[in-house]
Design a protein around this motif. Structure first.
Motif, PDB file in Angstrom:
ATOM      1  N   PHE A   1      45.272   6.663   5.498  1.00  0.00           N
ATOM      2  CA  PHE A   1      46.299   7.624   5.095  1.00  0.00           C
ATOM      3  C   PHE A   1      46.460   8.746   6.126  1.00  0.00           C
ATOM      4  CE2 PHE A   1      47.326  11.623   2.865  1.00  0.00           C
ATOM      5  CZ  PHE A   1      48.580  11.298   2.367  1.00  0.00           C
TER       6      PHE A   1
ATOM      7  N   LEU B 128      49.654   9.549   8.518  1.00  0.00           N
ATOM      8  CA  LEU B 128      50.290  10.863   8.375  1.00  0.00           C
ATOM      9  C   LEU B 128      50.358  11.589   9.725  1.00  0.00           C
ATOM     10  CD1 LEU B 128      51.544  12.864   6.388  1.00  0.00           C
ATOM     11  CD2 LEU B 128      49.261  13.832   6.028  1.00  0.00           C
TER      12      LEU B 128
ATOM     13  N   TYR C 135      47.773  18.857   2.160  1.00  0.00           N
ATOM     14  CA  TYR C 135      48.512  17.594   2.198  1.00  0.00           C
ATOM     15  C   TYR C 135      47.954  16.544   1.235  1.00  0.00           C
ATOM     16  CZ  TYR C 135      44.870  15.555   5.180  1.00  0.00           C
ATOM     17  OH  TYR C 135      43.677  15.079   5.659  1.00  0.00           O
ATOM     18  N   TYR C 136      46.826  16.866   0.574  1.00  0.00           N
ATOM     19  CA  TYR C 136      46.263  15.902  -0.386  1.00  0.00           C
ATOM     20  C   TYR C 136      45.357  16.633  -1.377  1.00  0.00           C
ATOM     21  CZ  TYR C 136      44.106  11.775  -2.351  1.00  0.00           C
ATOM     22  OH  TYR C 136      43.678  10.812  -3.240  1.00  0.00           O
TER      23      TYR C 136
ATOM     24  N   LYS D 149      57.909  15.456   3.885  1.00  0.00           N
ATOM     25  CA  LYS D 149      57.945  15.513   2.419  1.00  0.00           C
ATOM     26  C   LYS D 149      59.386  15.415   1.945  1.00  0.00           C
ATOM     27  CE  LYS D 149      53.532  17.439   1.245  1.00  0.00           C
ATOM     28  NZ  LYS D 149      52.722  18.508   0.698  1.00  0.00           N
TER      29      LYS D 149
ATOM     30  N   TYR E 147      56.431  10.963   3.705  1.00  0.00           N
ATOM     31  CA  TYR E 147      55.112  11.311   3.153  1.00  0.00           C
ATOM     32  C   TYR E 147      54.822  10.458   1.909  1.00  0.00           C
ATOM     33  CZ  TYR E 147      51.500  13.917   0.651  1.00  0.00           C
ATOM     34  OH  TYR E 147      50.361  14.253  -0.045  1.00  0.00           O
ATOM     35  N   GLU E 148      55.820  10.362   1.041  1.00  0.00           N
ATOM     36  CA  GLU E 148      55.639   9.590  -0.191  1.00  0.00           C
ATOM     37  C   GLU E 148      55.367   8.108   0.115  1.00  0.00           C
ATOM     38  OE1 GLU E 148      58.157  10.378  -3.696  1.00  0.00           O
ATOM     39  OE2 GLU E 148      58.487   8.206  -3.716  1.00  0.00           O
TER      40      GLU E 148
ATOM     41  N   TYR F   8      51.836   7.741   1.200  1.00  0.00           N
ATOM     42  CA  TYR F   8      50.955   7.960   0.042  1.00  0.00           C
ATOM     43  C   TYR F   8      50.902   6.699  -0.830  1.00  0.00           C
ATOM     44  CZ  TYR F   8      48.585  10.749  -3.565  1.00  0.00           C
ATOM     45  OH  TYR F   8      47.669  11.247  -4.454  1.00  0.00           O
TER      46      TYR F   8
ATOM     47  N   TRP G 116      48.832   3.769   0.594  1.00  0.00           N
ATOM     48  CA  TRP G 116      47.368   3.835   0.551  1.00  0.00           C
ATOM     49  C   TRP G 116      46.800   4.036  -0.850  1.00  0.00           C
ATOM     50  CZ3 TRP G 116      44.626   1.891   4.262  1.00  0.00           C
ATOM     51  CH2 TRP G 116      45.213   1.793   5.528  1.00  0.00           C
ATOM     52  N   PHE G 117      47.576   4.640  -1.761  1.00  0.00           N
ATOM     53  CA  PHE G 117      47.018   4.933  -3.087  1.00  0.00           C
ATOM     54  C   PHE G 117      47.729   4.203  -4.216  1.00  0.00           C
ATOM     55  CE2 PHE G 117      46.115   8.533  -0.255  1.00  0.00           C
ATOM     56  CZ  PHE G 117      44.740   8.440  -0.250  1.00  0.00           C
TER      57      PHE G 117
ATOM     58  N   LYS H 207      52.680   7.325  -6.705  1.00  0.00           N
ATOM     59  CA  LYS H 207      53.377   8.447  -6.082  1.00  0.00           C
ATOM     60  C   LYS H 207      52.487   9.678  -6.041  1.00  0.00           C
ATOM     61  CE  LYS H 207      58.087   7.128  -6.833  1.00  0.00           C
ATOM     62  NZ  LYS H 207      59.442   7.547  -7.156  1.00  0.00           N
ATOM     63  N   PRO H 208      52.662  10.532  -5.030  1.00  0.00           N
ATOM     64  CA  PRO H 208      51.843  11.755  -4.983  1.00  0.00           C
ATOM     65  C   PRO H 208      52.131  12.662  -6.174  1.00  0.00           C
ATOM     66  CG  PRO H 208      53.576  11.784  -3.298  1.00  0.00           C
ATOM     67  CD  PRO H 208      53.591  10.430  -3.918  1.00  0.00           C
TER      68      PRO H 208
END
Ligand code: ARG
Length: 262
Positions: A63, A67, A121-122, A243, A248-249, A252, A255-256, A259-260
């Protein structure tokens, strides 16, 4: 003086002047822009899914890596990632060996005295990992007097040291702390929740589990040298832009898988 000699002298002076003028300067090449210097970014690249080495390509991925590449692109500069120990990152910034760090680094007041942090940022936090068959350790309260593995120089190390009578073992990297848990050398690992989750999902699922509620709520930031406020501003601007434009989304979600948080 004959006309010929005069003409020759003028020519000779002309040749000398033009020749000398050429010595001082390089002829201007209007088509070529000076290439902006690459951004040197330090990271402890053993912290999946934020930064780790792809086994096949040997490239740094994760991530944070996606980024910072996107930030570099936004700023119009090449990004050069340099692997180094986590506890060496802030000294390397202060010493000017690197321009920035991205390393799942929590923004803390102590660190903010030494470096500039970008906007967060996280959102993260600390959690604890125990062996899969351990049924006695259920929360941080149960860690009193226990043996705990942490990564040196991290917020996990700081928090673990506050636990009464705990015996803290510090390792250079987070994976080494997990290996020690598996080997039975410690009772628990205290480390960042998303990294613990990734470890459990990827490799440690049969050996280890996460228990209890997260101990802290933390935010990661990109650090730059105190005096380099210009770079800090540029990074913040690029982050804002990523963003806004959805990049950015995208990273995100990659990797995850979600959604953030807003
Ligand atoms: N978030 C924690 C801290 O800032 C741990 C970060 C460790 N990062 C790494 N790349 N090893 O202390």
């Amino acid at each position: 003086m004959s006309k010929k000699l005069i003409a020759f002298s003028i020519l000779a002076i002309f040749v000398m002047v033009v020749g000398l003028a050429g010595c001082g300067q390089q002829p201007a090449k209007p088509a070529e822009q000076p290439k902006p210097k690459a951004l040197k970014v330090g990271s402890d690249t053993a912290f999946a899914p934020f930064e780790f080495q792809d086994e096949k390509t040997k490239e740094y991925v994760g991530f944070d890596m996606d980024l910072i590449k996107a930030i570099g692109k936004q700023m119009g500069v090449e990004v050069e990632v340099q692997g180094m120990g986590f506890d060496g990152l802030i000294p390397a910034l202060e010493g000017g060996q690197i321009d920035a760090t991205i390393s799942a680094m929590t923004i803390t007041p102590e660190r903010a005295q030494k470096v500039n942090f970008s906007k967060p940022y996280y959102k993260s936090g600390l959690s604890m990992v125990v062996k899969a068959d351990n049924n006695t350790l259920k929360s941080f309260k149960d860690l009193e007097g226990k043996r705990i593995a942490v990564q040196i120089g991290t917020t996990g190390a700081d928090e673990a040291k506050k636990i009464k009578d705990a015996k803290i073992r510090e390792f250079n990297t987070a994976p080494e702390a997990f290996i020690e848990l598996k080997a039975g050398g410690v009772d628990a690992v205290v480390n960042d929740l998303p990294v613990n989750e990734y470890y459990i999902a990827q490799a440690g699922g049969k050996d280890a589990k996460i228990v209890g509620e997260p101990l802290t709520s933390e935010e990661y930031g990109i650090a730059t040298a105190k005096k380099n406020t210009e770079l800090a501003d540029k990074i913040n601007k690029a982050l804002d832009e990523l963003k806004k434009n959805g990049e950015y989304e995208k990273i995100y979600v990659k990797w995850f898988g979600k959604k953030p948080p807003q």
